[in-house]
Design an enzyme around this catalytic site. Structure first.
Site, PDB file in Angstrom:
ATOM      1  CE  LYS A  76     -34.479-116.167  -6.747  1.00 30.33           C
ATOM      2  NZ  LYS A  76     -34.581-117.020  -7.932  1.00 30.33           N
ATOM      3  CB  SER A 151     -36.648-120.312  -6.973  1.00 32.03           C
ATOM      4  OG  SER A 151     -35.796-119.621  -7.880  1.00 32.03           O
ATOM      5  CB  SER A 175     -36.656-119.534 -10.977  1.00 34.89           C
ATOM      6  OG  SER A 175     -36.775-120.771 -10.340  1.00 34.89           O
TER       7      SER A 175
END
Ligand code: GLN
Length: 483
Positions: A76, A151, A175
């Protein structure tokens, strides 16, 4: 290679069926093919990835390896990675090349994993649909008209479309679990303090945790073996003995008590999701677990409390982006104050600015007691609800998200509807508890996730529960068409 678990890839590397370079090339070619339509990656750097793969091959030939050596992973873009552009999904960091590695990146590098690239995400991890990224929305591989969740939607879409076998995510309010649920993956948010936050760009420091996203609980266990560990550079990291998260995977779950919170099956839950979650709970009964009714009475307060605490912490954390030391700086300005204003006005997106405004407001003199202090008190009540619940059960189960993936654009203009996506996940962040999601069915061609919430540091037991289900079912093996 496309559906191989970490164990299978590891054995392939050992038997020399393929090299780590070939493995990386395979996934990099899938990224080339699929990323233009899915937009799961912000940065891909073949040279860097293949360089790491070469090193891994050398390690493997010397017999200096562990299960993650030579295994490709998507990271990420919230994790600082030395020499890599690290953006956190924001124009504010569009030009930022990190001079150092986050703890999580360091841990995977040490294990010999190969970084395939940095995944797209909601700006500063604020969002539930991956539509707030400066780098454009991410598409759900199950249906490109739908959102992947957020997210960590880039990480979820990367694994669901098999552009990467595994990926990292972070979870401040849901998330990891919500995108795992919407993309049909297994994802785990560890107990607060289990994984060091060093070098992980801060959103709400008392809630943020990094965790694994993969096809199976077994792969999550492998990843957690690498990620969990004490690190003195994060003062909230907890120093406890290292655990082997694979050790209990095959234990019987006979007699374990599963708490079913009545508040998780309210009118906000989609009927098809409810049906599939109940079917999964029945499967657990067949596996010998016992279902017990519990109550988490303050569940409905979790979202309002989170939207005081998280923006408060974010407004403080994001004050560092001032155009002075690094990141974006407005091109034209009159004086220093004007430079601050223009930089933050131009560098941040709408959702981030909304959070900064709310956070600054609730922390301001005169309002602090009414909002922030009160929210902290309710946070304690929420933790106490769980404490009480865990006297009656070993784990808690329910839906991970109130619905399957929704259409891109559907909730973009309605922040409150978007915030409700995390109704079942946010309270565990407030309490610091671990939670995970695993796929348990599909409706209208879109995956549904079951959430497992464990007591503090009971990741091993949660993974055992998820693995037991995955030995009996095939949902984790389903793959979207056309990828
Ligand atoms: N959707 C929540 C938010 O927008 C949670 C995000 C997260 O866990 N990073 O804040």
């Amino acid at each position: 290679m496309i559906n191989n678990s970490i164990n299978e890839l590891h054995h392939g590397l050992l038997k020399k069926d393929f090299s780590s370079v070939e493995l990386a090339e395979y996934f990099l070619s899938r990224i080339k093919k699929l990323n233009p339509s899915i937009n799961a990656f912000i940065t891909v750097d073949e040279e860097k990835s293949l360089g790491q793969a070469k090193l891994a091959d050398e390690k493997i030939s010397k017999g200096d390896l562990n299960p993650l050596t030579g295994i490709p992973i998507a990271q990420k873009d919230i994790f600082c990675a030395k020499g890599w552009k690290t953006t956190c999904g924001s124009l504010m960091l569009d030009n930022f090349i990190s001079p150092y590695d986050a703890y999580v990146i360091e841990a995977f590098n040490k294990a010999g994993s190969v970084n395939l690239g940095k995944t797209n995400m909601d700006e500063f991890a604020m969002g539930s649909s991956n539509e707030t990224s400066y780098y454009g929305p991410v598409k759900n591989p199950w249906n490109l008209d739908y959102v992947p969740g957020g997210s960590s939607g880039g990480s979820a879409a990367a694994v669901a479309s098999r552009m990467a076998p595994i990926a990292t995510g972070t979870d401040t309010g849901g998330s990891i679990r919500q995108p795992a649920s919407l993309c049909g993956l297994t994802g785990l948010k560890p107990t607060y303090g289990l994984v060091s936050r060093f070098g992980m760009i801060a959103f709400a420091s008392s809630l943020d945790q990094a965790g694994p996203m993969a096809l199976t609980a077994e792969d999550c266990a492998h990843m957690l073996n690498v990620m969990a560990g004490y690190d003195e550079r994060d003062s909230t990291c907890i120093n406890r003995p290292k655990e082997d998260y694979l050790a209990n995977l095959d234990h019987s779950i006979q007699g374990l008590k599963i708490g079913i919170p009545k508040e998780f099956f309210d009118e906000g839950l989609d009927a098809n999701v409810q049906k599939l979650v109940e079917e999964a709970l029945n499967e657990y009964k067949k596996l010998g677990a016992e279902l017990v009714d519990i109550s988490l009475p303050n569940t409905s307060l979790a979202i309002p409390v989170y939207y005081v605490i998280a923006p408060a912490e974010a407004s403080s954390n994001l004050s560092r982006y001032d155009g002075v030391r690094y990141g974006y700086r407005a091109k034209e300005y009159k004086d220093l104050m004007d430079m601050y204003f223009k930089t933050r006005e131009q560098g941040f997106g709408e959702e981030v600015k909304r959070r900064i405004l709310i956070g600054t407001y609730v922390l301001s003199a005169g309002y602090y007691d009414a909002y922030y202090l009160k929210a902290q008190k309710i946070r304690k009540l929420i933790s106490n609800d769980f404490k009480e619940a865990f006297t009656k059960c070993d784990v808690i189960m329910g839906p991970a998200a109130p619905s399957v993936a929704f259409k891109s654009g559907d909730k973009k203009e309605d922040p409150l509807a978007m915030y409700l996506q995390d109704i079942y996940t946010i309270s565990t962040n407030l309490a610091g508890l671990p939670g995970m999601s695993l796929p348990v069915g599909q409706t209208q061609g879109l995956p549904v996730g079951l959430q497992i919430i464990g007591n503090y540091f009971k990741e091993s037991q949660m993974l055992n529960m998820a693995h037991a289900y995955q030995q009996k079912t095939q949902w984790h093996k389903m793959m979207p068409e056309g990828v």
